[in-house]
Design a protein around this motif. Structure first.
Motif, PDB file in Angstrom:
ATOM      1  N   LYS A  20      13.996 -16.723  -5.042  1.00 28.39           N
ATOM      2  CA  LYS A  20      13.274 -16.171  -3.891  1.00 28.39           C
ATOM      3  C   LYS A  20      13.750 -14.762  -3.564  1.00 28.39           C
ATOM      4  O   LYS A  20      12.955 -13.885  -3.215  1.00 28.39           O
ATOM      5  N   THR A  21      15.058 -14.549  -3.677  1.00 23.96           N
ATOM      6  CA  THR A  21      15.613 -13.228  -3.396  1.00 23.96           C
ATOM      7  C   THR A  21      15.329 -12.257  -4.527  1.00 23.96           C
ATOM      8  O   THR A  21      15.087 -11.067  -4.302  1.00 23.96           O
ATOM      9  N   ALA A  22      15.350 -12.773  -5.757  1.00 21.60           N
ATOM     10  CA  ALA A  22      15.217 -11.897  -6.924  1.00 21.60           C
ATOM     11  C   ALA A  22      13.782 -11.518  -7.227  1.00 21.60           C
ATOM     12  O   ALA A  22      13.535 -10.515  -7.901  1.00 21.60           O
ATOM     13  N   THR A  23      12.817 -12.297  -6.740  1.00 18.58           N
ATOM     14  CA  THR A  23      11.420 -12.089  -7.146  1.00 18.58           C
ATOM     15  C   THR A  23      10.942 -10.679  -6.862  1.00 18.58           C
ATOM     16  O   THR A  23      10.360 -10.018  -7.738  1.00 18.58           O
ATOM     17  N   VAL A  24      11.182 -10.184  -5.644  1.00 20.19           N
ATOM     18  CA  VAL A  24      10.619  -8.880  -5.274  1.00 20.19           C
ATOM     19  C   VAL A  24      11.205  -7.750  -6.120  1.00 20.19           C
ATOM     20  O   VAL A  24      10.445  -6.985  -6.732  1.00 20.19           O
ATOM     21  N   PRO A  25      12.533  -7.574  -6.219  1.00 11.58           N
ATOM     22  CA  PRO A  25      13.032  -6.480  -7.051  1.00 11.58           C
ATOM     23  C   PRO A  25      12.717  -6.643  -8.534  1.00 11.58           C
ATOM     24  O   PRO A  25      12.521  -5.648  -9.238  1.00 11.58           O
ATOM     25  N   VAL A  26      12.652  -7.895  -9.024  1.00 14.97           N
ATOM     26  CA  VAL A  26      12.322  -8.100 -10.434  1.00 14.97           C
ATOM     27  C   VAL A  26      10.872  -7.707 -10.709  1.00 14.97           C
ATOM     28  O   VAL A  26      10.577  -7.011 -11.688  1.00 14.97           O
ATOM     29  N   LEU A  64      17.901  -1.505  -4.994  1.00 13.24           N
ATOM     30  CA  LEU A  64      17.903  -0.506  -6.058  1.00 13.24           C
ATOM     31  C   LEU A  64      18.778  -0.946  -7.221  1.00 13.24           C
ATOM     32  O   LEU A  64      18.411  -0.769  -8.390  1.00 13.24           O
ATOM     33  N   LEU A  65      19.941  -1.521  -6.932  1.00 14.49           N
ATOM     34  CA  LEU A  65      20.842  -1.956  -7.990  1.00 14.49           C
ATOM     35  C   LEU A  65      20.194  -3.051  -8.830  1.00 14.49           C
ATOM     36  O   LEU A  65      20.232  -3.007 -10.065  1.00 14.49           O
ATOM     37  N   THR A  66      19.579  -4.035  -8.170  1.00 17.76           N
ATOM     38  CA  THR A  66      18.909  -5.107  -8.900  1.00 17.76           C
ATOM     39  C   THR A  66      17.772  -4.560  -9.745  1.00 17.76           C
ATOM     40  O   THR A  66      17.618  -4.913 -10.922  1.00 17.76           O
ATOM     41  N   LEU A  67      16.978  -3.681  -9.156  1.00 16.43           N
ATOM     42  CA  LEU A  67      15.860  -3.073  -9.880  1.00 16.43           C
ATOM     43  C   LEU A  67      16.361  -2.316 -11.114  1.00 16.43           C
ATOM     44  O   LEU A  67      15.813  -2.438 -12.209  1.00 16.43           O
ATOM     45  N   ALA A  68      17.422  -1.527 -10.944  1.00 19.71           N
ATOM     46  CA  ALA A  68      17.921  -0.706 -12.045  1.00 19.71           C
ATOM     47  C   ALA A  68      18.532  -1.556 -13.147  1.00 19.71           C
ATOM     48  O   ALA A  68      18.403  -1.237 -14.336  1.00 19.71           O
ATOM     49  N   ILE A  69      19.192  -2.660 -12.787  1.00 16.59           N
ATOM     50  CA  ILE A  69      19.791  -3.536 -13.795  1.00 16.59           C
ATOM     51  C   ILE A  69      18.702  -4.194 -14.635  1.00 16.59           C
ATOM     52  O   ILE A  69      18.779  -4.235 -15.868  1.00 16.59           O
ATOM     53  N   VAL A  70      17.660  -4.727 -13.982  1.00 19.45           N
ATOM     54  CA  VAL A  70      16.542  -5.319 -14.721  1.00 19.45           C
ATOM     55  C   VAL A  70      15.860  -4.260 -15.580  1.00 19.45           C
ATOM     56  O   VAL A  70      15.465  -4.510 -16.719  1.00 19.45           O
ATOM     57  N   ASP A  71      15.750  -3.068 -15.028  1.00 18.52           N
ATOM     58  CA  ASP A  71      15.151  -1.941 -15.752  1.00 18.52           C
ATOM     59  C   ASP A  71      15.933  -1.637 -17.025  1.00 18.52           C
ATOM     60  O   ASP A  71      15.358  -1.425 -18.101  1.00 18.52           O
ATOM     61  N   ASP A  72      17.265  -1.614 -16.918  1.00 12.25           N
ATOM     62  CA  ASP A  72      18.098  -1.341 -18.089  1.00 12.25           C
ATOM     63  C   ASP A  72      17.980  -2.442 -19.139  1.00 12.25           C
ATOM     64  O   ASP A  72      17.981  -2.171 -20.344  1.00 12.25           O
ATOM     65  N   LEU A  73      17.905  -3.694 -18.680  1.00 10.48           N
ATOM     66  CA  LEU A  73      17.716  -4.792 -19.616  1.00 10.48           C
ATOM     67  C   LEU A  73      16.394  -4.629 -20.366  1.00 10.48           C
ATOM     68  O   LEU A  73      16.321  -4.824 -21.588  1.00 10.48           O
TER      69      LEU A  73
END
Length: 462
Positions: free
Chosen positions: A108-114, A172-181
């Motif tokens: 639930k927390t991860a859905t939006v930034p992912v 931003l950190l979550t978004l950037a980490i998924v982005d890097d993956l």
């Protein structure tokens, strides 16, 4: 020169322990890391646009290494394939932590930034394709504007951030980490031309041994892992897969469970130790030998008129903000996911613009997508132009949001009668209004930790 303890001290000698600790701690903060990266890029641009340009090219193209192992590489190649593996190792460790105990653990927390990250990868790529092909270009560089630069983006946010909601940084950190993956997957799948199967099998077996020693046997000691990491990196490079994949793979294999009741989480502890090397050596040196492009009227003209270069610049400056903001809006509009408490869509809009800073990984993908040095020059200029445009626009938007939150904070903490109780809490119906207010709580800059990443509590533990 004598030191305080009486022992001689050389100018270029190793720093004493307190000074080394101070430098390492500084390099763990986004502000300092971003400044070092920006300084390296500025040095590269100055060096490449002065009469010393020839010396820059000679250093960048100088080859050294072990030719028998296929490792006779240029300095630029070593920084891109070798040093950036350290950067992606830290990114992999951060992603592993987020997946197990961080923001990405709860769907639930991860859905939006992912979803925002996925939109921030798909829309810039589509943006690039539409711009490039409509002007007679190719799809070769579709992945260049996909990436968000963690160091630069978090550095900009850290410089501006005084009253902004703390949830903004986590987003931003979550978004950037998924982005890097996503960028690593793209590099491994789309920018690997040939596969040398025996070397790839050897790299996979090496990763298996790494996992067995670290996770199953819980073997300690850097003297086990550094030689093994070098072997895994070398086999990955020889296999034809980009060697940075080895870095993120080892980062993802790090153990997150604590060593004992009060022990460190190994993934956090190792990333904490390696981050100064990544922020202070690996990424700046890559930027130094990747960002040195000729900035002239002809180069800028080629960027705004060339189909691929214009696609890259607009993909970063416009495609990213549309993808990240659009993905966020769709996630909260059509699913049960919600923004973190304290965040507003206006905050996400400013953050989405900041995500258009795609410096490090975009430059790397640009080199892979365009092997021709002349094409690389123009693509790098496009990355710099698009990232600079996005950064400047994001600074304006973030400043506006910061001003709003500062005023809210000042209003909530005003104490004109100096009785130690905020005036707002003494007004009629204040408590009812405060409890019913859906707005975010302003951040007190004095209470905000400025040390850096989510695992920086280790700073207090030495």
């Amino acid at each position: 020169m004598p030191h305080r303890n009486g022992r001689p001290r050389t100018v270029l000698g190793r720093l004493p322990l307190p000074e080394r600790a101070f430098v390492a701690k500084a390099l763990r903060t986004e502000t300092v890391g971003g400044i070092v990266l920006l300084a390296a890029a500025a040095v590269a641009l100055v060096w490449a646009n002065t009469p010393l340009r020839r010396s820059y090219e000679e250093v960048r193209d100088f080859h050294f290494g072990i030719g028998a192992l296929g490792l006779d590489l240029s300095v630029a190649h070593w920084t891109a394939d070798g040093l950036l593996a350290i950067f992606f190792f830290v990114a992999g460790a951060e992603l592993k932590r987020e997946l197990v105990v961080g923001e990405l653990r709860d769907p639930k927390t991860a859905t939006v930034p992912v979803v925002a990250a996925l939109g921030g990868m798909a829309i810039p790529a589509l943006f690039y394709g539409l711009v490039a092909t409509s002007r007679g270009g190719t799809w070769n560089g579709w992945a260049v504007p996909m990436a968000t630069d963690i160091a630069f983006a978090l550095g900009v946010l850290a410089v501006i951030d005084t009253h902004l909601p703390s949830a903004l940084r986590a987003f931003l950190l979550t978004l950037a980490i998924v982005d890097d993956l996503g960028a690593i997957i793209v590099i491994a799948v789309f920018y690997t031309s040939t596969i040398h199967l025996p070397a790839l099998i050897g790299a996979v077996l090496g990763l298996g041994l790494f996992f067995h020693l670290h996770d199953r046997r819980q073997v300690h000691g850097w003297y086990w892992y550094i030689p093994l990491a070098l072997v895994i990196w070398g086999l990955t490079h020889a296999s034809g897969v980009h060697a940075t994949v080895a870095g993120v793979a080892m980062g993802l294999l790090l153990r997150v469970a604590k060593d004992g009741e009060v022990g460190h989480r190994p993934a956090e502890h190792i990333a904490h130790l390696v981050r100064p090397v990544s922020a202070g050596v690996a990424v700046p040196l890559f930027a130094l030998f990747a960002a040195g492009v000729s900035v002239s009227g002809d180069t800028l003209g080629a960027v705004v008129t060339g189909p691929e270069t214009l696609g890259v610049a607009l993909g970063l400056a416009a495609g990213k903000v549309l993808g990240v903001f659009g993905g966020t809006y769709l996630a909260i509009r059509f699913t049960r996911a919600q923004l973190s408490p304290g965040l507003a869509l206006a905050d996400v809009l400013a953050l989405a613009m900041l995500a258009g800073v795609g410096f490090t990984v975009s430059l790397l993908i640009g080199e892979l997508a365009y092997p021709n040095p002349a094409d690389q020059e123009h693509i790098k200029a496009a990355v710099l132009l698009g990232s600079l445009t996005a950064a400047l626009a994001a600074c304006v938007l973030l400043r506006l949001r910061n001003t709003k939150y500062r005023r809210l904070y000042e209003a909530e903490t005003a104490d004109e009668n100096a009785d130690g109780i905020p005036d707002i809490d003494q007004s009629d119906g204040a408590m009812g209004r405060r409890q019913s207010s859906p707005g975010p709580k302003p951040v007190n800059p004095d209470d905000r930790r400025r040390s850096g990443g989510p695992d920086d509590p280790l700073d207090a533990e030495g």
